[in-house]
Design an enzyme around this catalytic site. Structure first.
Site, PDB file in Angstrom:
ATOM      1  N   HIS A  63      -4.339  34.374 -36.778  1.00 48.48           N
ATOM      2  CA  HIS A  63      -4.591  33.920 -38.147  1.00 48.48           C
ATOM      3  C   HIS A  63      -2.830  33.147 -38.450  1.00 48.48           C
ATOM      4  O   HIS A  63      -1.868  34.368 -38.281  1.00 48.48           O
ATOM      5  CB  HIS A  63      -4.445  34.620 -39.090  1.00 48.48           C
ATOM      6  CG  HIS A  63      -6.080  35.488 -38.377  1.00 48.48           C
ATOM      7  ND1 HIS A  63      -7.587  34.799 -38.763  1.00 48.48           N
ATOM      8  CD2 HIS A  63      -6.623  36.737 -38.215  1.00 48.48           C
ATOM      9  CE1 HIS A  63      -7.795  35.712 -38.221  1.00 48.48           C
ATOM     10  NE2 HIS A  63      -7.897  36.637 -38.057  1.00 48.48           N
ATOM     11  N   GLU A  78      -4.652  40.898 -41.338  1.00 49.30           N
ATOM     12  CA  GLU A  78      -5.160  42.145 -41.798  1.00 49.30           C
ATOM     13  C   GLU A  78      -5.219  43.542 -41.242  1.00 49.30           C
ATOM     14  O   GLU A  78      -5.025  43.607 -40.210  1.00 49.30           O
ATOM     15  CB  GLU A  78      -6.692  41.027 -41.547  1.00 49.30           C
ATOM     16  CG  GLU A  78      -7.125  41.197 -39.836  1.00 49.30           C
ATOM     17  CD  GLU A  78      -7.719  40.457 -38.899  1.00 49.30           C
ATOM     18  OE1 GLU A  78      -8.117  39.212 -39.557  1.00 49.30           O
ATOM     19  OE2 GLU A  78      -7.623  40.198 -38.074  1.00 49.30           O
ATOM     20  N   HIS A 136      -5.657  38.291 -31.594  1.00 42.34           N
ATOM     21  CA  HIS A 136      -6.390  39.458 -30.887  1.00 42.34           C
ATOM     22  C   HIS A 136      -8.367  38.492 -30.192  1.00 42.34           C
ATOM     23  O   HIS A 136      -8.111  37.574 -30.989  1.00 42.34           O
ATOM     24  CB  HIS A 136      -6.362  40.163 -32.407  1.00 42.34           C
ATOM     25  CG  HIS A 136      -7.162  39.173 -33.540  1.00 42.34           C
ATOM     26  ND1 HIS A 136      -6.290  38.835 -34.328  1.00 42.34           N
ATOM     27  CD2 HIS A 136      -8.326  38.990 -34.381  1.00 42.34           C
ATOM     28  CE1 HIS A 136      -6.988  38.086 -35.119  1.00 42.34           C
ATOM     29  NE2 HIS A 136      -8.200  38.457 -35.154  1.00 42.34           N
ATOM     30  N   ARG A 156      -9.213  29.362 -33.844  1.00 42.98           N
ATOM     31  CA  ARG A 156      -9.469  30.072 -32.334  1.00 42.98           C
ATOM     32  C   ARG A 156      -8.934  29.371 -31.137  1.00 42.98           C
ATOM     33  O   ARG A 156      -8.995  28.428 -30.894  1.00 42.98           O
ATOM     34  CB  ARG A 156     -11.274  29.625 -33.095  1.00 42.98           C
ATOM     35  CG  ARG A 156     -11.884  30.480 -33.235  1.00 42.98           C
ATOM     36  CD  ARG A 156     -13.819  29.946 -32.645  1.00 42.98           C
ATOM     37  NE  ARG A 156     -13.980  30.987 -34.355  1.00 42.98           N
ATOM     38  CZ  ARG A 156     -15.250  29.803 -35.029  1.00 42.98           C
ATOM     39  NH1 ARG A 156     -15.312  28.382 -34.749  1.00 42.98           N
ATOM     40  NH2 ARG A 156     -15.902  30.643 -36.056  1.00 42.98           N
TER      41      ARG A 156
HETATM   42  O1  LIG Z   1     -14.051  33.046 -35.182  1.00 46.05           O
HETATM   43  P1  LIG Z   1     -15.442  34.020 -34.674  1.00 46.05           P
HETATM   44  O2  LIG Z   1     -15.228  34.514 -33.833  1.00 46.05           O
HETATM   45  O3  LIG Z   1     -16.631  34.185 -35.653  1.00 46.05           O
HETATM   46  O4  LIG Z   1     -14.237  35.537 -36.046  1.00 46.05           O
HETATM   47  C1  LIG Z   1     -14.138  34.860 -37.064  1.00 46.05           C
HETATM   48  C2  LIG Z   1     -14.156  36.703 -37.663  1.00 46.05           C
HETATM   49  O5  LIG Z   1     -12.891  37.051 -37.094  1.00 46.05           O
HETATM   50  C3  LIG Z   1     -11.851  38.022 -37.560  1.00 46.05           C
HETATM   51  O6  LIG Z   1     -10.597  37.430 -38.088  1.00 46.05           O
HETATM   52  C4  LIG Z   1     -11.779  39.118 -37.637  1.00 46.05           C
HETATM   53  O7  LIG Z   1     -10.560  39.398 -36.139  1.00 46.05           O
HETATM   54  C5  LIG Z   1     -12.790  37.818 -39.348  1.00 46.05           C
HETATM   55  O8  LIG Z   1     -12.147  38.326 -40.251  1.00 46.05           O
HETATM   56  C6  LIG Z   1     -13.111  36.572 -39.411  1.00 46.05           C
HETATM   57  O9  LIG Z   1     -14.137  36.133 -39.739  1.00 46.05           O
END
Ligand SMILES: O=P(O)(O)OC[C@H]1O[C@](O)(CO)[C@@H](O)[C@@H]1O
Length: 264
Positions: A63, A78, A136, A156
């Protein structure tokens, strides 16, 4: 205090979510719920509290900070408090060895990034603060509370081949290729009140019993066990309220709760 103080919830279906949730939550038939959000509202509009329930790995992700977020948007720091962990459950934060952007890009593209991350075995009571820029991934078999800046920006890097969008360039622009600072990890045993997080973006206190934490202004109140009373109205475990102050809040003698307040 003016009602309603309870924040509305939003159930978010996720590919890595669960079709059976622990009480008081319940997933609608046929849905895998990964997150229960408490919709942010004044007087604590800058914080978002969530429960997360995992049956598969979340994406390898990162993030941005406030400064790196698109104009007019918050970054996302977070904190996670693990409420339940299946034996062997783990989550990844930071890298075993320092890694540069080009090597990180290659590892994200071929999936080896998953093995380069540091996977931490976890148990109930573990606490992790994640500064923006920390790469993470949360593993399966976990129930946790996440308190975060009110932002939904996730970049991502890798998603195990699942057909979801990746954001490699944006992620690499903000990702730190560094090990996780162990000072940002803690553990609570739920038997005594203590401060879990002291900034920089928010504070989080675990409240065990009736004594109130030193939180002078607006805050989120989340009973984890037992009820809290707010100006005479009950707030149950699994609910969350945004209050102007703790003055009208009574915590349960045999309960525990989280109190989160924005900083800055
Ligand atoms: O992209 P993904 O795997 O759905 O993960 C998103 C989620 O991961 C988090 O950032 C936690 O790491 C949540 O706050 C967020 O909604």
């Amino acid at each position: 205090m003016s009602a309603p103080f309870r924040l509305p919830t939003r159930e978010v279906a996720k590919v890595w979510g669960c079709d059976a949730l622990p009480a008081p939550f319940a997933a609608p038939a046929g849905e895998r719920i990964g997150e229960i959000w408490f919709e942010p509202a004044l007087p604590v509009a800058g914080l978002l509290a969530k429960y997360l329930f995992t049956s598969e790995k979340l994406s390898v992700q990162v993030h941005p900070s406030d400064a790196q977020a698109p104009a007019g948007m918050r970054g996302k720091e977070e904190c996670w408090l693990v409420l339940d962990a299946e034996p062997g459950a783990s989550l990844a934060i930071g890298f075993d060895q320092p890694i540069g952007p080009e090597a990180m890009r290659a590892a994200a593209l071929d999936g080896s990034i998953e093995q380069l991350l540091t996977w931490h075995k976890v148990q109930r009571g573990d606490v992790f603060y994640l500064p923006a820029g920390t790469v993470h991934a949360i593993g399966p078999g976990l129930a946790l509370v996440e308190i975060q800046q009110n932002s939904d920006i996730t970049y991502r890097l890798y998603d195990y081949g699942r057909p979801r969008e990746l954001h490699l360039d944006a992620a690499l622009a903000v990702a730190q290729g560094a090990p996780y600072d162990p000072a940002l990890r803690g553990h609570v045993d739920f038997t005594r009140s203590q401060r879990l997080v002291s900034g920089p973006k928010f504070t989080i206190d675990l409240v065990v019993g009736t004594a109130k934490p030193d939180v002078p202004g607006p805050c989120l109140v989340m009973p984890l066990e037992g009820k809290a009373t707010i100006d005479g109205s009950e707030l149950e475990a699994g609910e969350c309220a945004a209050v102007a102050s703790l003055s009208g809040v009574q915590f349960a003698p045999a309960g525990c709760a989280l109190v989160a307040a924005e900083l800055g």
